[in-house]
Design a protein around this motif. Structure first.
Motif, PDB file in Angstrom:
ATOM      1  N   TYR A 226       0.744  -1.161   0.061  1.00 60.29           N
ATOM      2  CA  TYR A 226       0.049  -0.061  -0.101  1.00 60.29           C
ATOM      3  C   TYR A 226       0.801   1.159  -0.052  1.00 60.29           C
ATOM      4  CZ  TYR A 226      -4.049  -3.120   0.959  1.00 60.29           C
ATOM      5  OH  TYR A 226      -4.759  -4.051   0.763  1.00 60.29           O
ATOM      6  N   ARG A 227       0.426   2.389  -0.695  1.00 55.65           N
ATOM      7  CA  ARG A 227       1.258   3.262  -0.974  1.00 55.65           C
ATOM      8  C   ARG A 227       0.977   4.281   0.486  1.00 55.65           C
ATOM      9  NH1 ARG A 227      -2.210   3.530  -5.010  1.00 55.65           N
ATOM     10  NH2 ARG A 227      -3.306   5.439  -4.230  1.00 55.65           N
ATOM     11  N   LEU A 228       2.236   5.095   0.771  1.00 55.24           N
ATOM     12  CA  LEU A 228       2.369   6.061   1.879  1.00 55.24           C
ATOM     13  C   LEU A 228       2.954   7.250   1.278  1.00 55.24           C
ATOM     14  CD1 LEU A 228       3.496   3.752   4.873  1.00 55.24           C
ATOM     15  CD2 LEU A 228       1.210   4.495   4.816  1.00 55.24           C
ATOM     16  N   TYR A 229       2.606   8.255   2.119  1.00 53.98           N
ATOM     17  CA  TYR A 229       3.106   9.647   1.802  1.00 53.98           C
ATOM     18  C   TYR A 229       4.042  10.097   2.989  1.00 53.98           C
ATOM     19  CZ  TYR A 229      -0.585   9.600  -1.413  1.00 53.98           C
ATOM     20  OH  TYR A 229      -1.733   9.352  -2.423  1.00 53.98           O
ATOM     21  N   SER A 238       5.519   8.468  -2.120  1.00 55.95           N
ATOM     22  CA  SER A 238       7.069   8.239  -2.506  1.00 55.95           C
ATOM     23  C   SER A 238       7.577   6.933  -1.617  1.00 55.95           C
ATOM     24  CB  SER A 238       7.932   9.329  -2.127  1.00 55.95           C
ATOM     25  OG  SER A 238       7.721   9.710  -0.841  1.00 55.95           O
ATOM     26  N   LEU A 239       6.559   6.370  -0.799  1.00 57.52           N
ATOM     27  CA  LEU A 239       6.808   5.278   0.025  1.00 57.52           C
ATOM     28  C   LEU A 239       5.814   4.020  -0.081  1.00 57.52           C
ATOM     29  CD1 LEU A 239       7.550   7.356   3.331  1.00 57.52           C
ATOM     30  CD2 LEU A 239       9.054   6.302   1.936  1.00 57.52           C
ATOM     31  N   MET A 240       6.110   3.037   0.227  1.00 51.05           N
ATOM     32  CA  MET A 240       5.277   1.676   0.075  1.00 51.05           C
ATOM     33  C   MET A 240       5.376   1.049   1.547  1.00 51.05           C
ATOM     34  SD  MET A 240       3.548   0.415  -2.421  1.00 51.05           S
ATOM     35  CE  MET A 240       4.419   0.685  -3.962  1.00 51.05           C
ATOM     36  N   LEU A 241       4.257   0.491   1.840  1.00 54.28           N
ATOM     37  CA  LEU A 241       3.951  -0.103   2.974  1.00 54.28           C
ATOM     38  C   LEU A 241       3.969  -1.598   2.583  1.00 54.28           C
ATOM     39  CD1 LEU A 241       3.478  -0.705   6.130  1.00 54.28           C
ATOM     40  CD2 LEU A 241       1.000  -0.416   5.543  1.00 54.28           C
ATOM     41  N   GLY A 242       4.424  -2.655   3.073  1.00 54.92           N
ATOM     42  CA  GLY A 242       4.546  -3.818   2.807  1.00 54.92           C
ATOM     43  C   GLY A 242       4.042  -4.525   4.050  1.00 54.92           C
ATOM     44  N   LEU A 243       2.858  -5.206   4.074  1.00 52.41           N
ATOM     45  CA  LEU A 243       2.169  -6.102   5.077  1.00 52.41           C
ATOM     46  C   LEU A 243       2.883  -7.581   4.696  1.00 52.41           C
ATOM     47  CD1 LEU A 243       0.796  -6.834   7.725  1.00 52.41           C
ATOM     48  CD2 LEU A 243      -1.426  -6.543   6.393  1.00 52.41           C
ATOM     49  N   THR A 244       3.749  -8.299   5.485  1.00 53.46           N
ATOM     50  CA  THR A 244       4.203  -9.490   5.401  1.00 53.46           C
ATOM     51  C   THR A 244       3.712 -10.353   6.143  1.00 53.46           C
ATOM     52  OG1 THR A 244       6.177  -9.346   6.688  1.00 53.46           O
ATOM     53  CG2 THR A 244       6.425  -8.241   4.687  1.00 53.46           C
ATOM     54  N   VAL A 275      -4.365   8.210  13.177  1.00 52.89           N
ATOM     55  CA  VAL A 275      -5.046   9.361  13.806  1.00 52.89           C
ATOM     56  C   VAL A 275      -5.660  10.419  12.308  1.00 52.89           C
ATOM     57  CG1 VAL A 275      -5.388  11.554  14.939  1.00 52.89           C
ATOM     58  CG2 VAL A 275      -4.186   9.429  15.790  1.00 52.89           C
ATOM     59  N   GLY A 276      -6.903  10.096  11.812  1.00 55.89           N
ATOM     60  CA  GLY A 276      -7.086  10.805  10.714  1.00 55.89           C
ATOM     61  C   GLY A 276      -6.184  10.162   9.456  1.00 55.89           C
ATOM     62  N   LYS A 277      -5.421  11.023   8.759  1.00 60.46           N
ATOM     63  CA  LYS A 277      -4.715  10.665   7.756  1.00 60.46           C
ATOM     64  C   LYS A 277      -3.230   9.971   8.061  1.00 60.46           C
ATOM     65  CE  LYS A 277      -6.892  13.915   4.526  1.00 60.46           C
ATOM     66  NZ  LYS A 277      -6.551  15.152   3.890  1.00 60.46           N
ATOM     67  N   LYS A 278      -3.152  10.354   9.466  1.00 61.56           N
ATOM     68  CA  LYS A 278      -1.683  10.069   9.834  1.00 61.56           C
ATOM     69  C   LYS A 278      -1.376   8.736  10.369  1.00 61.56           C
ATOM     70  CE  LYS A 278      -0.083  12.396  13.573  1.00 61.56           C
ATOM     71  NZ  LYS A 278       0.338  13.512  14.450  1.00 61.56           N
ATOM     72  N   PHE A 279      -0.363   8.221   9.890  1.00 59.28           N
ATOM     73  CA  PHE A 279       0.079   6.748  10.859  1.00 59.28           C
ATOM     74  C   PHE A 279       1.132   6.723  11.328  1.00 59.28           C
ATOM     75  CE2 PHE A 279       2.084   2.647   8.546  1.00 59.28           C
ATOM     76  CZ  PHE A 279       1.583   1.921   9.713  1.00 59.28           C
TER      77      PHE A 279
END
Length: 450
Positions: A226-229, A238-244, A275-279
């Motif tokens: 999933y994409r992250l900012y 410009s970032l990617m989250l990988g759930l493994t 929280v909202g859009k923040k991770f």
């Protein structure tokens, strides 16, 4: 117009078409009520596929090139295109254009023996097949050849010289494009038949198990991306989250490739906060000032990621005792096979000595005894996967997977899965911020499955 006719027309006006794509490239066309819950469709799909163990699967829609998994207690129309909800005119296309939905693996496990239902294992295998075609582990090229051999055994059965020759399979259906480009179709079609032949006597179910075990070892197969900012102002992620299987990974996106920045096993994740859009990721054992902050783009994506991460974390933690049992059983089986192989090899040496002695003495009795032993040895060694002892061939009818799917093991797994509710959005160490504080796992043990 009669009351019955009016009600019937109203019912028909509320019907809509759904096309559910399956991992094996087949599709189900289903008519549903426009106000139906996602859970109703999910149950209907599982019934049509005759799946008993559905806990690892989910329904998803593709939004911005990402699979968004549905919350089963939400209505389908929450995920549908606007035109799908509109009332359609009568005629041939009376239910309107179908809504496209994917039935796929939502939660990964590292061992197929944790999936007691063979039908579920079949679709899990096919999901991994599709993931392997997109895999880019170029340092493990040999793994793709072994996977292709397992897949051919599962799909076509035992290698037959008069039937399986030439282009008896499409390399593109078993290998990622880069392997086909690098090696060429001729190379693959020349070398894979021998590897297929090596899998002789494996049942389809056994081949599925071996495929699953090998495929999940590739770094980019059993993963959701999933994409992250980096910040609120960033337009292109410009970032990617990988759930493994083991936890979380953060990648820097550089063109078409990904560079690993952080790798957090679940055991090293102290807390996740949305929280909202923040991770926020708070690594275990580090001060709060060292937390990592990213942005999801919108609150709905945050909610989706919260549910997916929390349920994956919970399933991983609860499966560890079961996995230890499975590994112990596998180790015992490997030791048993080694002992039986040793006995078989010793028997072959004795037979060779008998043969030499028989030829030297010219004894017909010795020759007859050798023939009986030789027939027994040949039968037991017709496959590289049999043990060389007759008693084991009877056990093979069950398949080795059955020794791992006993009622005790799968009762434990079912209880683990029941805590991985599709509707749950909480797990220990994961927060959605503010009022959604995470409850302790012990409080959720009795929750029914979603």
């Amino acid at each position: 117009m009669s009351k019955f006719t009016f009600q019937n027309n109203k019912v028909m006006q509320d019907r809509r078409s759904v096309c559910v794509f399956l991992p094996n490239d087949e599709a189900l066309n289903i008519i549903v009520n426009v106000k139906a819950l996602c859970q109703e469709l999910f149950i209907q799909v599982c019934d049509l596929l005759r799946l008993k163990d559905c806990h690892l699967f989910g329904l998803s829609v593709i939004q911005n090139n990402e699979h968004v998994y549905m919350e089963l207690m939400q209505k389908l129309c929450k995920y549908c295109p606007k035109e799908w909800k509109k009332e359609v005119s009568k005629g041939i296309d009376q239910f309107g254009p179908p809504m496209i939905i994917h039935f796929r693996v939502q939660y990964y496990v590292e061992n197929g023996r944790l999936i007691g239902d063979r039908a579920a294992r079949y679709y899990y295998y096919w999901h991994l097949r599709k993931q392997v075609l997109q895999s880019q582990c170029m340092l493990h090229e040999e793994a793709y050849f072994l996977l292709a051999a397992y897949a051919l055994q599962a799909d076509l059965g035992n290698y037959k010289r008069h039937k399986h020759y030439g282009k008896y399979f499409e390399p593109e259906a078993y290998f990622p494009p880069w392997v086909v480009t690098k090696r060429g179709k001729e190379y693959i079609l020349k070398h894979i038949p021998n590897m297929h032949k090596d899998q002789y006597a494996l049942t389809a179910s056994e081949a599925h198990l071996k495929y699953i075990k090998e495929a999940v070892q590739l770094d980019d197969v059993a993963v959701h991306y999933y994409r992250l900012y980096k910040d609120k102002r960033e337009i292109d992620a410009s970032l990617m989250l990988g759930l493994t299987l083991q936890g979380l990974q953060i990648f820097q996106v550089v063109g078409e490739s990904k560079q690993l920045l952080y790798d957090f096993p679940w055991t090293n994740v102290g807390k996740l906060v949305f929280v909202g859009k923040k991770f926020e990721i708070l690594p275990d054992g580090l001060p709060s000032a060292r937390k990592l902050i990213y942005y999801t783009g919108c609150p709905m994506r945050s909610r989706h990621l919260l549910q997916l991460l929390s349920n994956s974390h919970r399933l991983y933690m609860n499966l560890q005792p079961v996995l230890r049992q499975v590994r112990k059983l596998e180790e015992n089986e490997e030791k048993k096979q080694y002992r039986e192989s040793y006995i078989s090899d010793t028997m072959e040496l004795d037979i060779e000595q008998l043969e030499k002695r028989s030829r030297a003495s010219g004894s017909s009795a010795g020759s007859m005894k050798h023939k009986r032993l030789s027939r027994h040895s040949t039968a037991s060694h017709s496959s590289s996967h049999t043990s060389g002892i007759e008693a084991d061939t009877k056990q093979r009818d069950l398949g080795p997977e059955d020794s791992f799917t006993g009622s005790i093991l799968h009762r434990k797994l079912k209880s683990c899965n029941s805590m991985t509710s599709h509707g749950s959005s909480h797990t220990s160490g994961v927060e959605s911020g503010g009022k959604d504080r995470i409850e302790d796992d012990s409080q959720d043990d009795g929750n029914p499955t979603g």
